[in-house]
Design a protein around this motif. Structure first.
Motif, PDB file in Angstrom:
ATOM      1  N   PHE A  36     115.092  57.178  41.088  1.00  0.00           N
ATOM      2  CA  PHE A  36     114.420  58.539  41.497  1.00  0.00           C
ATOM      3  C   PHE A  36     115.699  59.846  41.471  1.00  0.00           C
ATOM      4  O   PHE A  36     116.918  59.273  41.127  1.00  0.00           O
ATOM      5  CB  PHE A  36     114.101  58.391  42.970  1.00  0.00           C
ATOM      6  N   ARG A  37     115.314  61.026  41.545  1.00  0.00           N
ATOM      7  CA  ARG A  37     116.274  62.004  41.355  1.00  0.00           C
ATOM      8  C   ARG A  37     115.837  63.070  42.662  1.00  0.00           C
ATOM      9  O   ARG A  37     114.589  63.237  42.852  1.00  0.00           O
ATOM     10  CB  ARG A  37     116.498  62.588  40.261  1.00  0.00           C
ATOM     11  N   GLN A  38     116.722  63.801  42.863  1.00  0.00           N
ATOM     12  CA  GLN A  38     116.605  64.828  43.986  1.00  0.00           C
ATOM     13  C   GLN A  38     117.564  66.066  43.530  1.00  0.00           C
ATOM     14  O   GLN A  38     118.737  66.024  43.561  1.00  0.00           O
ATOM     15  CB  GLN A  38     116.858  64.560  45.390  1.00  0.00           C
ATOM     16  N   ALA A  39     116.871  67.252  43.223  1.00  0.00           N
ATOM     17  CA  ALA A  39     117.447  68.459  42.889  1.00  0.00           C
ATOM     18  C   ALA A  39     117.798  69.265  44.030  1.00  0.00           C
ATOM     19  O   ALA A  39     117.078  69.153  45.039  1.00  0.00           O
ATOM     20  CB  ALA A  39     116.575  69.152  41.863  1.00  0.00           C
ATOM     21  N   PRO A  40     118.594  70.013  44.113  1.00  0.00           N
ATOM     22  CA  PRO A  40     118.733  70.914  45.337  1.00  0.00           C
ATOM     23  C   PRO A  40     117.588  71.661  45.746  1.00  0.00           C
ATOM     24  O   PRO A  40     117.096  72.378  45.066  1.00  0.00           O
ATOM     25  CB  PRO A  40     119.750  71.769  44.926  1.00  0.00           C
ATOM     26  N   GLY A  41     117.172  71.484  47.046  1.00  0.00           N
ATOM     27  CA  GLY A  41     116.342  72.264  47.591  1.00  0.00           C
ATOM     28  C   GLY A  41     114.924  71.878  47.258  1.00  0.00           C
ATOM     29  O   GLY A  41     113.979  72.086  47.436  1.00  0.00           O
ATOM     30  N   GLU A  42     114.957  70.606  46.560  1.00  0.00           N
ATOM     31  CA  GLU A  42     113.571  69.809  46.149  1.00  0.00           C
ATOM     32  C   GLU A  42     113.459  68.657  46.642  1.00  0.00           C
ATOM     33  O   GLU A  42     114.253  68.177  47.375  1.00  0.00           O
ATOM     34  CB  GLU A  42     113.436  69.675  44.343  1.00  0.00           C
ATOM     35  N   ALA A  43     112.066  68.088  46.670  1.00  0.00           N
ATOM     36  CA  ALA A  43     111.803  66.686  47.111  1.00  0.00           C
ATOM     37  C   ALA A  43     112.394  65.679  46.086  1.00  0.00           C
ATOM     38  O   ALA A  43     112.586  65.978  45.040  1.00  0.00           O
ATOM     39  CB  ALA A  43     110.505  66.518  47.511  1.00  0.00           C
ATOM     40  N   ARG A  44     112.594  64.495  46.754  1.00  0.00           N
ATOM     41  CA  ARG A  44     113.121  63.522  45.906  1.00  0.00           C
ATOM     42  C   ARG A  44     111.808  62.720  44.988  1.00  0.00           C
ATOM     43  O   ARG A  44     110.611  62.984  45.247  1.00  0.00           O
ATOM     44  CB  ARG A  44     113.357  62.168  46.593  1.00  0.00           C
TER      45      ARG A  44
END
Length: 126
Positions: A36-44
Motif C-alpha cells: 500500500f502507499r500513502q502520499a502526503p495529505g492523501e489516504a493510504r
C-alpha cells in the motif's frame, strides 16, 4: 510478526526501484502480502498484493503494467518491482501481511491485513 521494508529512495521520472518486504525473525504466515502507499495529505491506498503461493497477483489500476509483485523464496520476501515511475508515485510505501485467507474481492481492503511495516519513502522527481 514485524515486517521490514527496504529499497525505497529517490529516482527520476521514468526510473525504477524494487521494494522488499521481509518478516523479522519469522516467516510469512502463509497468507497474502500486500503493498500500500500513502502520499502526503492523501489516504493510504492499495498498490498490489500476492497470495502465499504466488499463483495470484493483484494490482491497482495505477500500478498495472508498470509494477510487478513477486515472492523471493530465497530471501523469504515479497518484493515490488516498480518501473516507469512517475512523480505521482511519490509516497510512503507499506507492506502488510494477512494472518488468514483473504478472498480476492477483499484483497485491496486494508483491514484484511494484520501486520504492517513502518514504511519506506519513494520519491520520484520530474
Amino acid at each position: 510478526v514485524q515486517l521490514l521494508e527496504s529499497g525505497g529512495g529517490s529516482v527520476q521520472s521514468g526510473g525504477s526501484l524494487t521494494l522488499s518486504c521481509a518478516p523479522s525473525g519469522s516467516t510469512f504466515s502463509g497468507y497474502a502480502v500486500g503493498w500500500f502507499r500513502q502520499a502526503p495529505g492523501e489516504a493510504r491506498e492499495f498498490v498490489a498484493a500476492i497470495t502465499w503461493s504466488g499463483s495470484s497477483t493483484y494490482y491497482s489500476d495505477s500500478a498495472k503494467g508498470r509494477f510487478h509483485i513477486f515472492r523471493d523464496n530465497a530471501k523469504n520476501s515479497a518484493d515490488l518491482e516498480m518501473n516507469s515511475l512517475k512523480p505521482e508515485d511519490t509516497a510512503v510505501y507499506y507492506c502488510a501481511a494477512a494472518d488468514r485467507w483473504v478472498p480476492s474481492v477483499n484483497i485491496a481492503v486494508m483491514s484484511r491485513y494484520k501486520y504492517w511495516g513502518q514504511g519506506t519513502q519513494v520519491t520520484v522527481s520530474s
